[in-house]
Write a protein that holds these residues in place. Structure first.
Motif, PDB file in Angstrom:
ATOM      1  N   ASP B  23       0.821  -1.210   0.000  1.00 37.68           N
ATOM      2  CA  ASP B  23       0.000   0.000   0.000  1.00 37.68           C
ATOM      3  C   ASP B  23       0.853   1.258   0.000  1.00 37.68           C
ATOM      4  OD1 ASP B  23      -2.518  -0.883  -0.201  1.00 37.68           O
ATOM      5  OD2 ASP B  23      -3.097  -0.555   1.883  1.00 37.68           O
ATOM      6  N   ASP B  27       1.156   4.448  -2.691  1.00 40.92           N
ATOM      7  CA  ASP B  27       1.105   5.872  -2.355  1.00 40.92           C
ATOM      8  C   ASP B  27       2.375   6.583  -2.788  1.00 40.92           C
ATOM      9  OD1 ASP B  27      -1.426   5.805  -1.293  1.00 40.92           O
ATOM     10  OD2 ASP B  27      -0.757   5.341   0.735  1.00 40.92           O
ATOM     11  N   GLU B  70      -2.316   0.394 -10.469  1.00 42.06           N
ATOM     12  CA  GLU B  70      -2.864   0.428  -9.105  1.00 42.06           C
ATOM     13  C   GLU B  70      -2.866   1.854  -8.553  1.00 42.06           C
ATOM     14  OE1 GLU B  70      -3.085  -2.446  -6.570  1.00 42.06           O
ATOM     15  OE2 GLU B  70      -2.117  -4.082  -7.671  1.00 42.06           O
ATOM     16  N   THR B  73      -5.637   3.830 -10.188  1.00 43.74           N
ATOM     17  CA  THR B  73      -6.920   3.353  -9.676  1.00 43.74           C
ATOM     18  C   THR B  73      -7.214   3.992  -8.328  1.00 43.74           C
ATOM     19  OG1 THR B  73      -6.570   1.236 -10.784  1.00 43.74           O
ATOM     20  CG2 THR B  73      -8.245   1.312  -9.057  1.00 43.74           C
ATOM     21  N   ARG B  74      -6.205   3.983  -7.479  1.00 46.65           N
ATOM     22  CA  ARG B  74      -6.401   4.566  -6.149  1.00 46.65           C
ATOM     23  C   ARG B  74      -6.701   6.045  -6.238  1.00 46.65           C
ATOM     24  NH1 ARG B  74      -2.445   2.969  -1.396  1.00 46.65           N
ATOM     25  NH2 ARG B  74      -3.471   1.020  -1.981  1.00 46.65           N
ATOM     26  N   SER B  77     -10.174   6.738  -7.567  1.00 51.02           N
ATOM     27  CA  SER B  77     -11.174   6.405  -6.565  1.00 51.02           C
ATOM     28  C   SER B  77     -11.282   7.508  -5.515  1.00 51.02           C
ATOM     29  CB  SER B  77     -10.786   5.071  -5.927  1.00 51.02           C
ATOM     30  OG  SER B  77     -11.492   4.878  -4.745  1.00 51.02           O
TER      31      SER B  77
END
Lengths: 190, 190
Positions: B23, B27, B70, B73-74, B77
């Motif tokens: 994760d 970030d 990814e 996508t984050r 969102s």
DNA sequence: ACATCATGTGTACTCATGTACACAAGAGCG
DNA sequence: CGCTCTTGTGTACATGAGTACACATGATGT
């Protein structure tokens, strides 16, 4: 008898003293950017597209950034010309509105390659002041063209609306129909 | 007495078995993309930003494309969440219009980094189908949020208008003032 | 306490890139 | 015809990239 096979690489030999090659290189760069994106645009790729030796790139341009700057400048200028022509032909407000609709439908949404170029330019401009100037000059010309028919505030807003419509239409799964485009523009302008 | 100097590279040693590292890497990737662009986003750069060894990247992700996917996508969102919140709080058409204006002013124009991310995504999506899906999902969520207050056609058009306004405002030399934003949105919606 | 295994790390390899630069080649002139 | 100088080319080098993979390390069950 012998079939005279001539290889490209042999032909290339005879092409010394080629004025206008710089120009063709810039055009080749535009092709490559449109096809592979700025990320995939390299000296070698451009040279290949123009069928020119690698050394020719460093001979004509001090750096890759210089090539990109010139290419985007040329593209922006051509795009602005289209804008000018479309709107220059209009004589009154109503035909100007028609011109805007046609512009969006035929020249912008119709050739998504141009949108790709625009977005590539925006990204490149985020980290390159020279390209930021190109972007701003381009936007200024669009707005000037619109100001021939609308007040400055409207011109600015319509310019933004056009960009948004085209962007969303091209990126979306279902592109906007000509009727939807007409609807959006007329709703705003009438 | 000895001063206990602790070097980061020593601390790193003790950080084995770090759940949630994946994760944090995503970030970190977002930070790097915002700062250096997709073009400047590399395994090494992300690893440095997260203060993690290079090998950790290939351990957690099969490829750099996977990291980018990814990360975007984050981001999409999170951006859609802001959209939802702003518009979810509105109870009637008028407050919804206010919400749109505030959204543009505070969340979009206010943080140009988000626009950079969006444009980077658009470019990346042009050559990567996985990212195209991310883009479309994001746009869909914006439109859904708008459709809670406006009819589908209006929702779509306003969505595009917002994008265009923000884009042009941020790229332009003179950003739009809050009043100009209000003017453009109200002109369209009232 | 120890063996085992999933988890995590350092390093090295290959490849593509931007750029420099020694050299070739032809144009223009005497 | 040859000399010279601009124009153009081939190649080599340093750098930074993605990725693979042998090895270390700590958690876990017995």
């Amino acid at each position: 008898m012998m079939c005279t096979l001539v290889r490209m690489s042999d032909l290339k030999r005879t092409r010394r003293h080629d004025p206008g090659r710089r120009d063709r290189l810039i055009d080749a760069a535009l092709e490559v950017i449109a096809e592979r994106g700025v990320a995939g645009t390299t000296h070698r790729e451009i040279a290949r597209a123009a069928d020119v030796p690698l050394g020719s790139m460093t001979y004509h341009f001090a750096s890759l950034d210089e090539v990109l700057a010139e290419a985007f400048t040329r593209h922006a200028s051509a795009a602005a010309d289209v804008f000018d022509e479309r709107l220059g032909a209009a004589t009154d407000r109503d035909t100007a509105i028609e011109a805007v609709i046609q512009l969006i439908r035929d020249d912008l949404i119709g050739s998504p390659k141009d949108l790709v170029m625009a977005v590539e330019l925006y990204v490149a401009a985020a980290r390159n002041p020279a390209l930021r100037a190109v972007t701003q000059a381009w936007m200024q010309r669009s707005r000037d063209a619109l100001e021939r028919h609308f007040d400055p505030t409207t011109a600015r807003e319509v310019d933004a609306l056009i960009e948004g419509l085209v962007l969303h239409s091209v990126l979306s799964t279902d592109p906007m129909t000509p009727e939807q485009i007409r609807h959006a523009v007329e709703r705003y302008l009438r």
